[in-house]
Design a protein around this motif. Sequence first.
Motif, PDB file in Angstrom:
ATOM      1  N   SER A 140       8.199 -51.339 -10.770  1.00 18.25           N
ATOM      2  CA  SER A 140       7.933 -49.904 -10.685  1.00 18.25           C
ATOM      3  C   SER A 140       7.199 -49.460 -11.939  1.00 18.25           C
ATOM      4  O   SER A 140       7.181 -50.175 -12.948  1.00 18.25           O
ATOM      5  N   PRO A 141       6.580 -48.275 -11.901  1.00 19.37           N
ATOM      6  CA  PRO A 141       5.975 -47.739 -13.122  1.00 19.37           C
ATOM      7  C   PRO A 141       6.993 -47.661 -14.253  1.00 19.37           C
ATOM      8  O   PRO A 141       8.205 -47.583 -14.019  1.00 19.37           O
ATOM      9  N   THR A 143       9.218 -46.430 -17.401  1.00 18.67           N
ATOM     10  CA  THR A 143       9.790 -45.306 -18.136  1.00 18.67           C
ATOM     11  C   THR A 143       9.735 -45.664 -19.614  1.00 18.67           C
ATOM     12  O   THR A 143      10.051 -46.783 -20.004  1.00 18.67           O
ATOM     13  N   GLU A 257      -2.524 -38.628 -16.529  1.00 19.62           N
ATOM     14  CA  GLU A 257      -2.005 -39.936 -16.146  1.00 19.62           C
ATOM     15  C   GLU A 257      -1.951 -40.801 -17.391  1.00 19.62           C
ATOM     16  O   GLU A 257      -2.591 -40.501 -18.403  1.00 19.62           O
ATOM     17  N   ARG A 268       0.169 -51.194 -16.306  1.00 16.04           N
ATOM     18  CA  ARG A 268       1.418 -50.675 -15.739  1.00 16.04           C
ATOM     19  C   ARG A 268       1.470 -49.161 -15.947  1.00 16.04           C
ATOM     20  O   ARG A 268       1.523 -48.689 -17.086  1.00 16.04           O
ATOM     21  N   GLU A 271       5.546 -43.816 -15.797  1.00 11.09           N
ATOM     22  CA  GLU A 271       6.162 -42.804 -14.941  1.00 11.09           C
ATOM     23  C   GLU A 271       6.579 -41.576 -15.745  1.00 11.09           C
ATOM     24  O   GLU A 271       6.361 -40.426 -15.318  1.00 11.09           O
ATOM     25  N   ALA A 272       7.188 -41.834 -16.917  1.00  8.56           N
ATOM     26  CA  ALA A 272       7.678 -40.723 -17.730  1.00  8.56           C
ATOM     27  C   ALA A 272       7.812 -41.161 -19.178  1.00  8.56           C
ATOM     28  O   ALA A 272       8.041 -42.333 -19.469  1.00  8.56           O
ATOM     29  N   SER A 277       7.667 -36.318 -16.904  1.00  9.11           N
ATOM     30  CA  SER A 277       6.850 -37.064 -15.950  1.00  9.11           C
ATOM     31  C   SER A 277       5.374 -37.031 -16.316  1.00  9.11           C
ATOM     32  O   SER A 277       4.854 -36.013 -16.772  1.00  9.11           O
ATOM     33  N   GLY A 279       2.907 -40.231 -14.851  1.00 10.65           N
ATOM     34  CA  GLY A 279       2.524 -40.923 -13.631  1.00 10.65           C
ATOM     35  C   GLY A 279       1.118 -41.482 -13.648  1.00 10.65           C
ATOM     36  O   GLY A 279       0.357 -41.294 -14.595  1.00 10.65           O
TER      37      GLY A 279
END
Length: 301
Positions: A140-141, A143, A257, A268, A271-272, A277, A279
């Motif tokens: 996943s993206p 953190t 972004e 990669r 996300e935050a 956030s 993204g």
Amino acid sequence: MGVSDSPDERRYHVDGELVPAEEATVNVRDRGFMYGDGAFETLRAYGGEVLAWDAHADRLERTCERLGFARAIPPRDDLRDRIAETLAANDLADAYVKLSISRGVQAGKLTPDPAVDPTIVVMVDSLPRGGIDGDPVWDSPATVRTAETRKIPDDALPAAVKTHNYLNGILARLELQQGIDGDPADEALLFDTDEYLAEGATSNVFFVAGGVLYTPTADQSILPGVTRSMVLDLAREEGLPVETGRYEREELLGADEAFLTNTTWELRPIEAVDGESIGAGPVTRLLARLYDRRVERSCYE
């Protein structure tokens, strides 16, 4: 189960010999063990080909030169052969590769001996296929949390060389284990002593604002990654506006972004950052596609 699926059955390259992983050891008087007195490169093989080998070899040689033992290391073709032998011995085509070179075994004193017999180790691990038909190694993206640990200034420890001394990044990553609401982050973000954004513990950072791609300048105390350089080249070739400079935390948090780069992760998305956030977005996705195409052309075709 094949060799490539079982870490216990893998073979590593240690000082010119392929040995079972559990027998791959170095002397306790090795300066890489005692003092972090060594260089390393993390590489990625796709379809049996090491991506951007010359760029990695250039940086490895620069690091060994800065440490004062570049004349003692083998030619880069020899090192590449050791990597190829290790991949073949483990039946791996798509793999993580770590090439380490220390100053070798010397008497236990801080001042190096001019006579150097380097310790050279190649370790490998399996990774998924990359390129156009590949899969990312991350689920996943990312953190990200900003760390209290600051990046060591270049005039204290050269930032552009990749040595065995990674305590700065380790201390930053240790902060992540504390977590926020019990949820640790994927990467620690370090700032320099002037409070400007520097890099991740094991990654470089990019962000996009108003259609412009930004990343901290190599004039700061950062390690300019090989993947970072490739992404900058791809962006410029595509005609994307690019800026390198010194940026504050608020500029990252206000971005449209953002993403991280390193050899293993490739690109990669973030996300935050500190729970705020950010993204991915069209520029991140475009650069990821261009990177996959570069890998496909360079290693699979």
